[in-house]
Design a protein around this motif. Sequence first.
Motif, PDB file in Angstrom:
ATOM      1  N   TYR A  79       0.967  -1.609  -0.261  1.00 41.64           N
ATOM      2  CA  TYR A  79       0.040   0.231  -0.191  1.00 41.64           C
ATOM      3  C   TYR A  79       0.588   1.170  -0.538  1.00 41.64           C
ATOM      4  N   ARG A  80       1.897   0.957   0.440  1.00 38.38           N
ATOM      5  CA  ARG A  80       3.296   2.344   0.703  1.00 38.38           C
ATOM      6  C   ARG A  80       3.108   2.593  -0.856  1.00 38.38           C
ATOM      7  N   ALA A  81       3.812   2.193  -1.892  1.00 35.79           N
ATOM      8  CA  ALA A  81       4.007   2.304  -3.448  1.00 35.79           C
ATOM      9  C   ALA A  81       2.586   3.419  -4.010  1.00 35.79           C
TER      10      ALA A  81
ATOM     11  N   GLY B 140       2.090  11.352  -5.505  1.00 38.76           N
ATOM     12  CA  GLY B 140       2.674  12.315  -6.540  1.00 38.76           C
ATOM     13  C   GLY B 140       4.367  12.594  -6.490  1.00 38.76           C
ATOM     14  N   GLY B 141       4.442  10.947  -5.319  1.00 39.85           N
ATOM     15  CA  GLY B 141       6.057  10.921  -5.503  1.00 39.85           C
ATOM     16  C   GLY B 141       6.324   9.231  -5.967  1.00 39.85           C
ATOM     17  N   GLY B 142       5.431   8.778  -6.894  1.00 40.73           N
ATOM     18  CA  GLY B 142       6.526   7.869  -7.304  1.00 40.73           C
ATOM     19  C   GLY B 142       5.867   7.002  -8.272  1.00 40.73           C
ATOM     20  N   ALA B 143       6.761   5.771  -8.943  1.00 41.84           N
ATOM     21  CA  ALA B 143       6.360   5.149  -9.901  1.00 41.84           C
ATOM     22  C   ALA B 143       4.788   4.654  -9.792  1.00 41.84           C
TER      23      ALA B 143
ATOM     24  N   ARG C  50      -0.099  -3.592 -11.821  1.00 41.41           N
ATOM     25  CA  ARG C  50      -1.583  -4.215 -11.229  1.00 41.41           C
ATOM     26  C   ARG C  50      -1.490  -5.500 -10.052  1.00 41.41           C
ATOM     27  N   GLU C  51      -0.698  -5.930 -10.256  1.00 45.34           N
ATOM     28  CA  GLU C  51      -0.145  -6.908  -9.164  1.00 45.34           C
ATOM     29  C   GLU C  51      -0.717  -6.238  -8.051  1.00 45.34           C
ATOM     30  N   VAL C  52       0.483  -5.492  -7.885  1.00 46.05           N
ATOM     31  CA  VAL C  52       1.115  -4.787  -6.647  1.00 46.05           C
ATOM     32  C   VAL C  52       0.263  -3.810  -5.734  1.00 46.05           C
ATOM     33  N   ALA C  53      -0.838  -3.325  -7.113  1.00 46.02           N
ATOM     34  CA  ALA C  53      -2.489  -2.526  -6.400  1.00 46.02           C
ATOM     35  C   ALA C  53      -2.695  -2.797  -6.715  1.00 46.02           C
ATOM     36  N   VAL C  54      -3.546  -4.647  -6.971  1.00 45.86           N
ATOM     37  CA  VAL C  54      -5.156  -5.455  -6.460  1.00 45.86           C
ATOM     38  C   VAL C  54      -3.921  -6.415  -5.049  1.00 45.86           C
TER      39      VAL C  54
END
Length: 417
Positions: A365-367, A374-377, A381-385
């Motif tokens: 969730y931190r990513a 506005g501070g990261g790449a 989709r897998e990470v967001a899920v």
Amino acid sequence: MKIPAVSPWVPLICLALSLVVPARAEGFLRARGDRIVDGEGREVLLRGMGLGGWMLQEGYMLRLKGENPQHRIRQRIVELIGPEATERFYVLWRDRHMTEADVRALAEAGFNSIRLPMHYNLFTLPVDEEPEPGRQTWLPTGFELVDRLLAWCRAYRIYLILDLHAAPGGQGHDVNICDRDTNKPSLWEDPRNREKTVALWRKLAERYAREPWIGGYDLINEPNWSFEGRERHGREDQTNAPLWALYREITRAIREVDRNHMIILGGNGWGNNYRGFPGPWDDNLVLSFHKYWNPNTDEAIAPYLALREKYRIPIWLGESGENSNEWFRECVALMERHRIGWAWWPHKKVESRSCVYTVTPPTEYRALLEYWNGGGARPTREVAVRALFGLAENLRAERCQYNAEVVEALIPRGVSR
């Protein structure tokens, strides 16, 4: 865990509350003079919790920065994981955020009421999506969620107060709290939105008219709109005439089907501007005010005490919180010394200790937050899920951190429950 010192007002509160019904009241709540009483005519002091974030997300509770109404949050999620997965996420969110375990814990802590912030779009379509103009399409989701929560409240003898937190079109310029889309007409700019608001309250009242564990109807949360071209949030308006007119129209619609329940009004300017209030038009009205980040003194609540005295009508602190435990203790002591019930805000929040439950997000969730803020790449989709569905799973009470010191600040040991 260190327990904070008991408020110096506790002895006075205990003495006062020996004459007040504690958590386990009976029958329909109603206004009688300037007090709220139960079905037996005994005074009830409401001690409540607001379920912010369940039916209506606010960005700050998710640690998002800036302006983030729910429809924009949802768009961001769709962009990352697609519409079908987004819908599954929101179903899971609503399923995990509020469960029987949450209601049981609140009851055991001494709370006797819950304020439920509702989003209209779980009950009916937006006006621009109605297939037949002038008709209302009713959706099952919102009603089923209320029914489920009400069953738990009934089982644990807690009053459920329905709060229209996001009205059709949005009731103010503070878009985060009402999920307003500024590209569309507001509640005040399109009569169809007001018609839908009236129809929704009539539908809710018809459904729950004979339910004594529904504590009341909080008609519109924190209107903040200038009708007079003054300060945009309505804090300086002098008559607030459209607000009182809409409240009267909603009251008439409710009373066509329900004579039992209290109707709760909130002023303009985030609930606190009562200029132009014409006086009670119903014998079962309550006036609500909200209190954040101001002194816990008699002077701070003097305008509401004056309204109560002038009109012999109950007042209720419908929302407060977001501060320190010391401030919480002082605020509750002030309210209860003046025999004013209250509802705290909110029940759960991500990585916050100022609520009953702290939600711990998964590592992914931190990513996601860094990207959204506005501070990261952009995450995959897998990470967001994993971030989103993991967050939803962590909403369950048994996975949250229970902040006993917050509860102790609100309902100190030694106070009658």
